[in-house]
Write a protein that holds these residues in place. Sequence first.
Motif, PDB file in Angstrom:
ATOM      1  N   TYR A 260     -31.171 -46.530  -7.170  1.00  0.00           N
ATOM      2  CA  TYR A 260     -31.666 -45.167  -7.417  1.00  0.00           C
ATOM      3  C   TYR A 260     -30.522 -44.163  -7.475  1.00  0.00           C
ATOM      4  N   THR A 261     -29.538 -44.317  -6.591  1.00  0.00           N
ATOM      5  CA  THR A 261     -28.420 -43.364  -6.574  1.00  0.00           C
ATOM      6  C   THR A 261     -27.543 -43.476  -7.822  1.00  0.00           C
ATOM      7  N   LYS A 262     -27.681 -44.558  -8.550  1.00  0.00           N
ATOM      8  CA  LYS A 262     -26.927 -44.706  -9.795  1.00  0.00           C
ATOM      9  C   LYS A 262     -27.580 -43.950 -10.951  1.00  0.00           C
ATOM     10  N   THR A 263     -28.869 -43.646 -10.808  1.00  0.00           N
ATOM     11  CA  THR A 263     -29.605 -42.994 -11.893  1.00  0.00           C
ATOM     12  C   THR A 263     -29.957 -41.539 -11.581  1.00  0.00           C
ATOM     13  N   ILE A 271     -25.695 -39.216  -8.071  1.00  0.00           N
ATOM     14  CA  ILE A 271     -25.429 -38.947  -6.659  1.00  0.00           C
ATOM     15  C   ILE A 271     -24.719 -40.118  -5.984  1.00  0.00           C
ATOM     16  N   GLY A 272     -24.785 -41.296  -6.597  1.00  0.00           N
ATOM     17  CA  GLY A 272     -24.084 -42.442  -6.038  1.00  0.00           C
ATOM     18  C   GLY A 272     -22.570 -42.302  -6.076  1.00  0.00           C
ATOM     19  N   SER A 273     -22.091 -41.332  -6.826  1.00  0.00           N
ATOM     20  CA  SER A 273     -20.639 -41.114  -6.898  1.00  0.00           C
ATOM     21  C   SER A 273     -20.133 -40.252  -5.750  1.00  0.00           C
ATOM     22  N   PHE A 274     -21.050 -39.663  -4.969  1.00  0.00           N
ATOM     23  CA  PHE A 274     -20.639 -38.824  -3.846  1.00  0.00           C
ATOM     24  C   PHE A 274     -20.184 -39.708  -2.691  1.00  0.00           C
ATOM     25  N   ALA A 276     -19.792 -39.180   0.479  1.00  0.00           N
ATOM     26  CA  ALA A 276     -20.595 -39.117   1.703  1.00  0.00           C
ATOM     27  C   ALA A 276     -21.812 -40.034   1.615  1.00  0.00           C
ATOM     28  N   LEU A 277     -22.453 -40.086   0.441  1.00  0.00           N
ATOM     29  CA  LEU A 277     -23.614 -40.955   0.256  1.00  0.00           C
ATOM     30  C   LEU A 277     -23.193 -42.423   0.185  1.00  0.00           C
ATOM     31  N   GLN A 278     -22.022 -42.684  -0.363  1.00  0.00           N
ATOM     32  CA  GLN A 278     -21.509 -44.054  -0.389  1.00  0.00           C
ATOM     33  C   GLN A 278     -21.319 -44.582   1.027  1.00  0.00           C
ATOM     34  N   HIS A 279     -20.817 -43.730   1.910  1.00  0.00           N
ATOM     35  CA  HIS A 279     -20.646 -44.131   3.310  1.00  0.00           C
ATOM     36  C   HIS A 279     -21.988 -44.495   3.941  1.00  0.00           C
ATOM     37  N   ARG A 280     -23.013 -43.712   3.636  1.00  0.00           N
ATOM     38  CA  ARG A 280     -24.326 -43.982   4.210  1.00  0.00           C
ATOM     39  C   ARG A 280     -24.907 -45.290   3.668  1.00  0.00           C
ATOM     40  N   MET A 281     -24.652 -45.578   2.403  1.00  0.00           N
ATOM     41  CA  MET A 281     -25.150 -46.842   1.842  1.00  0.00           C
ATOM     42  C   MET A 281     -24.371 -48.037   2.404  1.00  0.00           C
ATOM     43  N   VAL A 282     -23.109 -47.820   2.727  1.00  0.00           N
ATOM     44  CA  VAL A 282     -22.338 -48.873   3.398  1.00  0.00           C
ATOM     45  C   VAL A 282     -22.929 -49.151   4.778  1.00  0.00           C
ATOM     46  N   GLU A 283     -23.349 -48.108   5.485  1.00  0.00           N
ATOM     47  CA  GLU A 283     -23.983 -48.294   6.791  1.00  0.00           C
ATOM     48  C   GLU A 283     -25.289 -49.074   6.657  1.00  0.00           C
ATOM     49  N   MET A 284     -26.051 -48.812   5.607  1.00  0.00           N
ATOM     50  CA  MET A 284     -27.265 -49.589   5.344  1.00  0.00           C
ATOM     51  C   MET A 284     -26.932 -51.062   5.142  1.00  0.00           C
ATOM     52  N   PHE A 285     -25.902 -51.312   4.340  1.00  0.00           N
ATOM     53  CA  PHE A 285     -25.490 -52.692   4.062  1.00  0.00           C
ATOM     54  C   PHE A 285     -25.054 -53.397   5.345  1.00  0.00           C
ATOM     55  N   MET A 286     -24.277 -52.710   6.165  1.00  0.00           N
ATOM     56  CA  MET A 286     -23.803 -53.306   7.417  1.00  0.00           C
ATOM     57  C   MET A 286     -24.968 -53.608   8.357  1.00  0.00           C
ATOM     58  N   ALA A 287     -25.955 -52.721   8.403  1.00  0.00           N
ATOM     59  CA  ALA A 287     -27.127 -52.953   9.249  1.00  0.00           C
ATOM     60  C   ALA A 287     -27.879 -54.201   8.796  1.00  0.00           C
ATOM     61  N   CYS A 288     -27.999 -54.366   7.485  1.00  0.00           N
ATOM     62  CA  CYS A 288     -28.669 -55.562   6.946  1.00  0.00           C
ATOM     63  C   CYS A 288     -27.910 -56.829   7.333  1.00  0.00           C
ATOM     64  N   ALA A 331     -33.150 -44.792   3.424  1.00  0.00           N
ATOM     65  CA  ALA A 331     -33.868 -44.966   2.150  1.00  0.00           C
ATOM     66  C   ALA A 331     -34.703 -43.731   1.841  1.00  0.00           C
ATOM     67  N   PHE A 332     -35.383 -43.211   2.848  1.00  0.00           N
ATOM     68  CA  PHE A 332     -36.149 -41.976   2.670  1.00  0.00           C
ATOM     69  C   PHE A 332     -35.234 -40.818   2.258  1.00  0.00           C
ATOM     70  N   GLN A 333     -34.159 -40.639   3.008  1.00  0.00           N
ATOM     71  CA  GLN A 333     -33.268 -39.502   2.780  1.00  0.00           C
ATOM     72  C   GLN A 333     -32.635 -39.543   1.392  1.00  0.00           C
ATOM     73  N   LEU A 334     -32.162 -40.704   0.990  1.00  0.00           N
ATOM     74  CA  LEU A 334     -31.443 -40.800  -0.274  1.00  0.00           C
ATOM     75  C   LEU A 334     -32.372 -40.771  -1.484  1.00  0.00           C
ATOM     76  N   HIS A 335     -33.652 -41.114  -1.281  1.00  0.00           N
ATOM     77  CA  HIS A 335     -34.622 -40.979  -2.365  1.00  0.00           C
ATOM     78  C   HIS A 335     -35.168 -39.554  -2.461  1.00  0.00           C
ATOM     79  N   GLY A 336     -34.969 -38.769  -1.398  1.00  0.00           N
ATOM     80  CA  GLY A 336     -35.490 -37.418  -1.411  1.00  0.00           C
ATOM     81  C   GLY A 336     -36.990 -37.396  -1.204  1.00  0.00           C
TER      82      GLY A 336
END
Length: 375
Positions: A260-263, A271-274, A276-288, A331-336
């Motif tokens: 979603y952040t790519k589109t 927004i995927g180029s920001f 700060a958001l990349q860091h948050r998606m990395v945290e999601m990946f690490m949690a998984c 996921a909620f936050q980044l989807h708005g």
Amino acid sequence: MNFDYTEEQNMLKDSVARFVQDQYDFEARCKVAALEEGYSADNWKTFAELGWLSIPFAEEHGGFGGNVVDTMLLMEELGKGLVLEPFLATVVLFGGLLSRGAADQQQYIGSVIEGSLQGAFAYAERQSRFNLNDVATQAIANGDGYRLNGEKIVVLNGAVADKLIVSARTSGSQLDSAGISLFLVDANAKGVARQGYRMMDGQKVANILLQDVEVTSADLVGELDQGLALMQSVISEATVAVGAEAVGIMDKLQATTVEYTKTREQFGVAIGSFQALQHRMVEMFMACEQTRSLLYRAACSQSADQAQADRDVLALKVMVGRAGKLVGDEAFQLHGGIGMTDELDVGHYVKRLMMINTLFGDADFSQQRFAELAG
């Protein structure tokens, strides 16, 4: 240690993944959720034909002879599709108890594998919360059998089950570890009243009232007064199974959010180029990945030292609760705002993660139990 799946396990995983991709998209899932039964009989028949219902059962009972790892990988793929069919309730819980029961009761395993028998495990009570040994339901001796009186709540698949396995106290006081027995009960027997309802994740459950329900000694699952150890064993395996389902859900949420952040564009760029958001998606990946690591550890320890297995399962449950909340929130936050709508699948995945956290003990309860065992 080798974490690669065998050829048979890869085939099973691919089979489930294809089913979810081709026949269980979000629209199809919504149609299943609207059914009165809470699941699709056609899908359940497909599960039986594909051999999925036979996975955890021994070959002597007509099963595949699989282990907790086979169940784990199947549940992970089912999680990615938010599959509503009662594999956990009928196969893992009810079937797991049946396979440990008397020979006469194991005859029902064939019906479970064929897909013609739905089962449920009724153990939770209003006052018990997550304590398995808190059992107020009474089994009073009556000739060569017993009369069951009590109430069970939030029984997975309880609204449509043909057979129930019910925990009841045959001796001792309400909180004693000893004195708990398990009984196989016909769900339509005299004195059984069911009130079905849906949880927020779409799963169909029931509260079950037992009033002078007659059972015989032949209906006893396991040994008299020794039901707690049997319950703990099966629920330990079930906890690994829902942990795998949670990993599948978290992977799906993480992948969906990245895509979603790519589109989604803001200020003329995705927004995927920001950063700060990349860091948050990395945290999601690490949690998984951290949850997946604990899942593998818990699955591998099931056949090892029991004390270590108990600690690993509790650690997994804590991580599922903590990491699941992080991934769901991000996921909620980044989807708005759109992420909160029922029209998008994100909210439904998050709801299921929340319900998984409450199954068999939430993160706080599991952390407390872990500390007690470690101490």
